[in-house]
Design a protein around this motif. Sequence first.
Motif, PDB file in Angstrom:
ATOM      1  N   HIS A 134       0.846  -1.198   0.000  1.00  0.00           N
ATOM      2  CA  HIS A 134       0.000   0.000   0.000  1.00  0.00           C
ATOM      3  C   HIS A 134       0.880   1.246   0.000  1.00  0.00           C
ATOM      4  N   GLU A 135       0.851   2.042   1.065  1.00  0.00           N
ATOM      5  CA  GLU A 135       1.586   3.307   1.083  1.00  0.00           C
ATOM      6  C   GLU A 135       2.944   3.217   1.760  1.00  0.00           C
ATOM      7  N   ALA A 136       3.399   2.009   2.083  1.00  0.00           N
ATOM      8  CA  ALA A 136       4.663   1.868   2.811  1.00  0.00           C
ATOM      9  C   ALA A 136       5.604   0.879   2.126  1.00  0.00           C
ATOM     10  N   VAL A 137       6.893   1.103   2.374  1.00  0.00           N
ATOM     11  CA  VAL A 137       7.926   0.163   1.936  1.00  0.00           C
ATOM     12  C   VAL A 137       8.422  -0.551   3.192  1.00  0.00           C
ATOM     13  N   TYR A 138       8.501  -1.864   3.120  1.00  0.00           N
ATOM     14  CA  TYR A 138       9.075  -2.666   4.193  1.00  0.00           C
ATOM     15  C   TYR A 138      10.455  -3.112   3.743  1.00  0.00           C
ATOM     16  N   ILE A 139      11.455  -2.826   4.577  1.00  0.00           N
ATOM     17  CA  ILE A 139      12.825  -3.222   4.287  1.00  0.00           C
ATOM     18  C   ILE A 139      13.209  -4.307   5.276  1.00  0.00           C
ATOM     19  N   TYR A 140      13.769  -5.404   4.764  1.00  0.00           N
ATOM     20  CA  TYR A 140      14.123  -6.537   5.608  1.00  0.00           C
ATOM     21  C   TYR A 140      15.642  -6.687   5.653  1.00  0.00           C
ATOM     22  N   THR A 141      16.158  -6.765   6.863  1.00  0.00           N
ATOM     23  CA  THR A 141      17.587  -6.982   7.062  1.00  0.00           C
ATOM     24  C   THR A 141      17.765  -8.031   8.151  1.00  0.00           C
ATOM     25  N   THR A 142      18.964  -8.591   8.203  1.00  0.00           N
ATOM     26  CA  THR A 142      19.317  -9.536   9.263  1.00  0.00           C
ATOM     27  C   THR A 142      20.710  -9.164   9.760  1.00  0.00           C
ATOM     28  N   ALA A 143      21.058  -9.737  10.895  1.00  0.00           N
ATOM     29  CA  ALA A 143      22.418  -9.574  11.424  1.00  0.00           C
ATOM     30  C   ALA A 143      22.770 -10.835  12.189  1.00  0.00           C
ATOM     31  N   ASP A 144      23.992 -11.321  11.976  1.00  0.00           N
ATOM     32  CA  ASP A 144      24.474 -12.428  12.802  1.00  0.00           C
ATOM     33  C   ASP A 144      24.592 -11.889  14.210  1.00  0.00           C
ATOM     34  N   ALA A 145      24.029 -12.615  15.163  1.00  0.00           N
ATOM     35  CA  ALA A 145      23.983 -12.087  16.530  1.00  0.00           C
ATOM     36  C   ALA A 145      24.381 -13.128  17.561  1.00  0.00           C
ATOM     37  N   ALA A 146      25.326 -13.981  17.197  1.00  0.00           N
ATOM     38  CA  ALA A 146      25.784 -14.999  18.142  1.00  0.00           C
ATOM     39  C   ALA A 146      26.324 -14.356  19.414  1.00  0.00           C
ATOM     40  N   ALA A 147      26.930 -13.170  19.278  1.00  0.00           N
ATOM     41  CA  ALA A 147      27.522 -12.499  20.431  1.00  0.00           C
ATOM     42  C   ALA A 147      26.576 -11.462  21.046  1.00  0.00           C
ATOM     43  N   LEU A 148      25.287 -11.513  20.664  1.00  0.00           N
ATOM     44  CA  LEU A 148      24.334 -10.533  21.189  1.00  0.00           C
ATOM     45  C   LEU A 148      24.203 -10.676  22.702  1.00  0.00           C
ATOM     46  N   ASN A 149      24.388  -9.581  23.385  1.00  0.00           N
ATOM     47  CA  ASN A 149      24.178  -9.542  24.829  1.00  0.00           C
ATOM     48  C   ASN A 149      22.928  -8.720  25.079  1.00  0.00           C
ATOM     49  N   PRO A 150      21.813  -9.386  25.399  1.00  0.00           N
ATOM     50  CA  PRO A 150      20.561  -8.650  25.547  1.00  0.00           C
ATOM     51  C   PRO A 150      20.522  -7.712  26.753  1.00  0.00           C
ATOM     52  N   ARG A 151      21.567  -7.698  27.550  1.00  0.00           N
ATOM     53  CA  ARG A 151      21.601  -6.780  28.686  1.00  0.00           C
ATOM     54  C   ARG A 151      22.062  -5.386  28.274  1.00  0.00           C
ATOM     55  N   ASN A 152      22.679  -5.282  27.102  1.00  0.00           N
ATOM     56  CA  ASN A 152      23.249  -4.003  26.712  1.00  0.00           C
ATOM     57  C   ASN A 152      23.152  -3.827  25.200  1.00  0.00           C
ATOM     58  N   ILE A 153      22.010  -3.338  24.718  1.00  0.00           N
ATOM     59  CA  ILE A 153      21.782  -3.162  23.287  1.00  0.00           C
ATOM     60  C   ILE A 153      21.556  -1.674  23.014  1.00  0.00           C
ATOM     61  N   THR A 154      22.261  -1.163  22.008  1.00  0.00           N
ATOM     62  CA  THR A 154      22.079   0.226  21.581  1.00  0.00           C
ATOM     63  C   THR A 154      21.623   0.217  20.129  1.00  0.00           C
ATOM     64  N   VAL A 155      20.534   0.910  19.859  1.00  0.00           N
ATOM     65  CA  VAL A 155      20.036   1.059  18.498  1.00  0.00           C
ATOM     66  C   VAL A 155      20.212   2.519  18.108  1.00  0.00           C
ATOM     67  N   GLU A 156      20.837   2.743  16.960  1.00  0.00           N
ATOM     68  CA  GLU A 156      20.941   4.095  16.409  1.00  0.00           C
ATOM     69  C   GLU A 156      20.093   4.145  15.150  1.00  0.00           C
ATOM     70  N   ASN A 157      19.192   5.132  15.083  1.00  0.00           N
ATOM     71  CA  ASN A 157      18.241   5.209  13.986  1.00  0.00           C
ATOM     72  C   ASN A 157      18.079   6.673  13.578  1.00  0.00           C
ATOM     73  N   THR A 158      18.502   6.993  12.346  1.00  0.00           N
ATOM     74  CA  THR A 158      18.370   8.353  11.819  1.00  0.00           C
ATOM     75  C   THR A 158      17.574   8.361  10.513  1.00  0.00           C
ATOM     76  N   ILE A 159      16.679   7.415  10.360  1.00  0.00           N
ATOM     77  CA  ILE A 159      15.877   7.299   9.146  1.00  0.00           C
ATOM     78  C   ILE A 159      15.060   8.571   8.929  1.00  0.00           C
ATOM     79  N   LEU A 160      15.178   9.117   7.730  1.00  0.00           N
ATOM     80  CA  LEU A 160      14.468  10.308   7.248  1.00  0.00           C
ATOM     81  C   LEU A 160      14.835  11.601   7.973  1.00  0.00           C
ATOM     82  N   TYR A 161      15.882  11.587   8.772  1.00  0.00           N
ATOM     83  CA  TYR A 161      16.296  12.819   9.455  1.00  0.00           C
ATOM     84  C   TYR A 161      16.739  13.901   8.463  1.00  0.00           C
ATOM     85  N   GLU A 162      17.150  13.505   7.257  1.00  0.00           N
ATOM     86  CA  GLU A 162      17.541  14.480   6.239  1.00  0.00           C
ATOM     87  C   GLU A 162      16.347  15.287   5.732  1.00  0.00           C
ATOM     88  N   LEU A 163      15.134  14.743   5.885  1.00  0.00           N
ATOM     89  CA  LEU A 163      13.954  15.398   5.326  1.00  0.00           C
ATOM     90  C   LEU A 163      13.110  16.152   6.348  1.00  0.00           C
TER      91      LEU A 163
END
Length: 174
Positions: free
Chosen positions: A113-142
């Motif tokens: 419909h009116e949206a685009v869905y983007i699919y990504t993956t990441a290997d996360a064997a070393a993921l520590n769920p106690r300390n996760i940081t997400v950086e997201n600047t999507i559409l900040y240019e607009l």
Amino acid sequence: MACNHYKRSLPVWLLVCFLLSGFSRPAWHPFHVSASEMEYNSKTQKLEISTKIFTDDFESVLARIYKTPVDFSNKSRKSALDELVTKYITTHLSIRSNGQLQRLKFFGWEVDHEAVYIYTTADAAALNPRNITVENTILYELFQDQMNIVHFIVNGTRKSSKLAYPERKLQFSF
């Protein structure tokens, strides 16, 4: 007397109808928002990520940054769009666990419909769920009113938060 009331209110009703008709147009929306859902799959030890962005906004930002016309409905340019989407999403969305960058791998995209869905993956064997940081600047240019919503799921536990421009980083702990 009643007839005059209707004549005076007709322009108001026409204005209301015009404004309401704008809400049904897929290319117009009153908010600038993206939503990303990130789920840790413990069986495959991967992060599975889907990001939803309004199509018109996404086309605009890609055209502005990469100086090329962008039209997600043009199937003949799919491979060129794959490249642009990959570049954009991997430079505007990142996940760190204990300070270690989880490298995103482009999986694909689709228009719904009116949206685009983007699919990504990441290997996360070393993921520590106690300390996760997400950086997201999507559409900040607009948009200076851009809001990016992030849902992070680990072992069935879902945590959600939002970033409002110019905020860039979120912390999650499970």
